[in-house]
Scaffold this motif. Structure first.
Motif, PDB file in Angstrom:
ATOM      1  N   MET A 127      12.146   1.382  -2.077  1.00  0.00           N
ATOM      2  CA  MET A 127      13.373   0.575  -2.000  1.00  0.00           C
ATOM      3  C   MET A 127      13.099  -0.901  -2.269  1.00  0.00           C
ATOM      4  SD  MET A 127      15.284   2.470   1.206  1.00  0.00           S
ATOM      5  CE  MET A 127      16.416   1.129   1.446  1.00  0.00           C
ATOM      6  N   GLN A 128      11.840  -1.319  -2.076  1.00  0.00           N
ATOM      7  CA  GLN A 128      11.458  -2.704  -2.339  1.00  0.00           C
ATOM      8  C   GLN A 128      10.917  -2.890  -3.756  1.00  0.00           C
ATOM      9  OE1 GLN A 128       9.255  -4.616   0.976  1.00  0.00           O
ATOM     10  NE2 GLN A 128       9.581  -2.649   2.020  1.00  0.00           N
ATOM     11  N   GLY A 129      10.925  -1.801  -4.547  1.00  0.00           N
ATOM     12  CA  GLY A 129      10.506  -1.905  -5.937  1.00  0.00           C
ATOM     13  C   GLY A 129       9.061  -1.536  -6.217  1.00  0.00           C
ATOM     14  N   TYR A 130       8.348  -0.993  -5.221  1.00  0.00           N
ATOM     15  CA  TYR A 130       6.957  -0.598  -5.432  1.00  0.00           C
ATOM     16  C   TYR A 130       6.873   0.883  -5.765  1.00  0.00           C
ATOM     17  CZ  TYR A 130       5.950  -5.030  -3.159  1.00  0.00           C
ATOM     18  OH  TYR A 130       5.894  -6.351  -2.837  1.00  0.00           O
ATOM     19  N   LYS A 131       5.805   1.265  -6.444  1.00  0.00           N
ATOM     20  CA  LYS A 131       5.558   2.676  -6.702  1.00  0.00           C
ATOM     21  C   LYS A 131       4.872   3.279  -5.491  1.00  0.00           C
ATOM     22  CE  LYS A 131       5.159   2.541 -11.702  1.00  0.00           C
ATOM     23  NZ  LYS A 131       4.281   2.783 -12.851  1.00  0.00           N
ATOM     24  N   ALA A 132       5.367   4.427  -5.063  1.00  0.00           N
ATOM     25  CA  ALA A 132       4.777   5.100  -3.906  1.00  0.00           C
ATOM     26  C   ALA A 132       4.727   6.591  -4.181  1.00  0.00           C
ATOM     27  CB  ALA A 132       5.592   4.813  -2.650  1.00  0.00           C
ATOM     28  N   TYR A 133       3.584   7.177  -3.943  1.00  0.00           N
ATOM     29  CA  TYR A 133       3.411   8.612  -4.121  1.00  0.00           C
ATOM     30  C   TYR A 133       3.246   9.243  -2.742  1.00  0.00           C
ATOM     31  CZ  TYR A 133       2.745   7.410  -8.971  1.00  0.00           C
ATOM     32  OH  TYR A 133       2.941   6.927 -10.229  1.00  0.00           O
ATOM     33  N   GLN A 134       4.091  10.218  -2.463  1.00  0.00           N
ATOM     34  CA  GLN A 134       4.043  10.911  -1.172  1.00  0.00           C
ATOM     35  C   GLN A 134       3.168  12.149  -1.304  1.00  0.00           C
ATOM     36  OE1 GLN A 134       5.336  10.018   1.778  1.00  0.00           O
ATOM     37  NE2 GLN A 134       4.512  11.839   2.740  1.00  0.00           N
ATOM     38  N   ILE A 161       0.401   0.108  -6.233  1.00  0.00           N
ATOM     39  CA  ILE A 161       0.796   1.511  -6.192  1.00  0.00           C
ATOM     40  C   ILE A 161       0.193   2.088  -4.917  1.00  0.00           C
ATOM     41  CG2 ILE A 161       0.666   3.754  -7.314  1.00  0.00           C
ATOM     42  CD1 ILE A 161       0.292   2.269  -9.965  1.00  0.00           C
ATOM     43  N   THR A 162       1.035   2.722  -4.102  1.00  0.00           N
ATOM     44  CA  THR A 162       0.556   3.255  -2.833  1.00  0.00           C
ATOM     45  C   THR A 162       0.537   4.780  -2.845  1.00  0.00           C
ATOM     46  OG1 THR A 162       2.777   3.290  -1.890  1.00  0.00           O
ATOM     47  CG2 THR A 162       1.483   1.305  -1.547  1.00  0.00           C
ATOM     48  N   VAL A 163      -0.336   5.326  -2.041  1.00  0.00           N
ATOM     49  CA  VAL A 163      -0.388   6.765  -1.802  1.00  0.00           C
ATOM     50  C   VAL A 163      -0.166   6.934  -0.309  1.00  0.00           C
ATOM     51  CG1 VAL A 163      -1.805   8.851  -1.880  1.00  0.00           C
ATOM     52  CG2 VAL A 163      -1.987   7.144  -3.708  1.00  0.00           C
ATOM     53  N   ASN A 164       0.909   7.602   0.047  1.00  0.00           N
ATOM     54  CA  ASN A 164       1.277   7.762   1.452  1.00  0.00           C
ATOM     55  C   ASN A 164       1.005   9.178   1.912  1.00  0.00           C
ATOM     56  OD1 ASN A 164       2.457   6.881   3.918  1.00  0.00           O
ATOM     57  ND2 ASN A 164       4.258   8.078   3.396  1.00  0.00           N
ATOM     58  N   VAL A 165       0.252   9.306   3.007  1.00  0.00           N
ATOM     59  CA  VAL A 165      -0.068  10.610   3.572  1.00  0.00           C
ATOM     60  C   VAL A 165       0.682  10.784   4.894  1.00  0.00           C
ATOM     61  CG1 VAL A 165      -1.958  12.139   4.274  1.00  0.00           C
ATOM     62  CG2 VAL A 165      -2.342  10.448   2.511  1.00  0.00           C
ATOM     63  N   GLY A 166       1.399   9.781   5.310  1.00  0.00           N
ATOM     64  CA  GLY A 166       2.122   9.830   6.570  1.00  0.00           C
ATOM     65  C   GLY A 166       3.595  10.148   6.373  1.00  0.00           C
ATOM     66  N   PRO A 167       4.418   9.681   7.289  1.00  0.00           N
ATOM     67  CA  PRO A 167       5.854   9.940   7.196  1.00  0.00           C
ATOM     68  C   PRO A 167       6.452   9.405   5.895  1.00  0.00           C
ATOM     69  CG  PRO A 167       5.296   9.037   9.354  1.00  0.00           C
ATOM     70  CD  PRO A 167       4.070   8.936   8.498  1.00  0.00           C
ATOM     71  N   LYS A 168       7.340  10.185   5.309  1.00  0.00           N
ATOM     72  CA  LYS A 168       7.954   9.809   4.030  1.00  0.00           C
ATOM     73  C   LYS A 168       8.718   8.489   4.137  1.00  0.00           C
ATOM     74  CE  LYS A 168      10.436  11.528   0.072  1.00  0.00           C
ATOM     75  NZ  LYS A 168       9.747  10.644  -0.807  1.00  0.00           N
TER      76      LYS A 168
END
Length: 61
Positions: A30-37, A15-22
């Motif tokens: 799109m690759q099936g991972y969970k991502a929180y923007q 599970i990723t937390v992204n603080v950069g570009p969406k």
């Protein structure tokens, strides 16, 4: 060191937390991972002088 704990970490769901570009979060999803923007912007629009002034005034809550 307990290697089993490390192995369990690598076996767990990513599970990723992204603080950069969406775009990064979207690509991971799109690759099936969970991502929180996280919508984050630097204080005072990144203006260093204004940040220092705000710090002198007690910061921003």
């Amino acid at each position: 060191m307990d290697c089993e704990k490390i192995l369990n970490l690598f076996r767990s769901e990513l599970i990723t937390v992204n603080v950069g570009p969406k775009l990064l979060a979207t690509s991971l999803e799109m690759q099936g991972y969970k991502a929180y923007q996280v919508e984050w912007k630097p204080m005072a629009g990144g203006d260093k002088e204004m940040q220092e002034i705000l710090d002198l005034l007690g910061g921003v809550d």
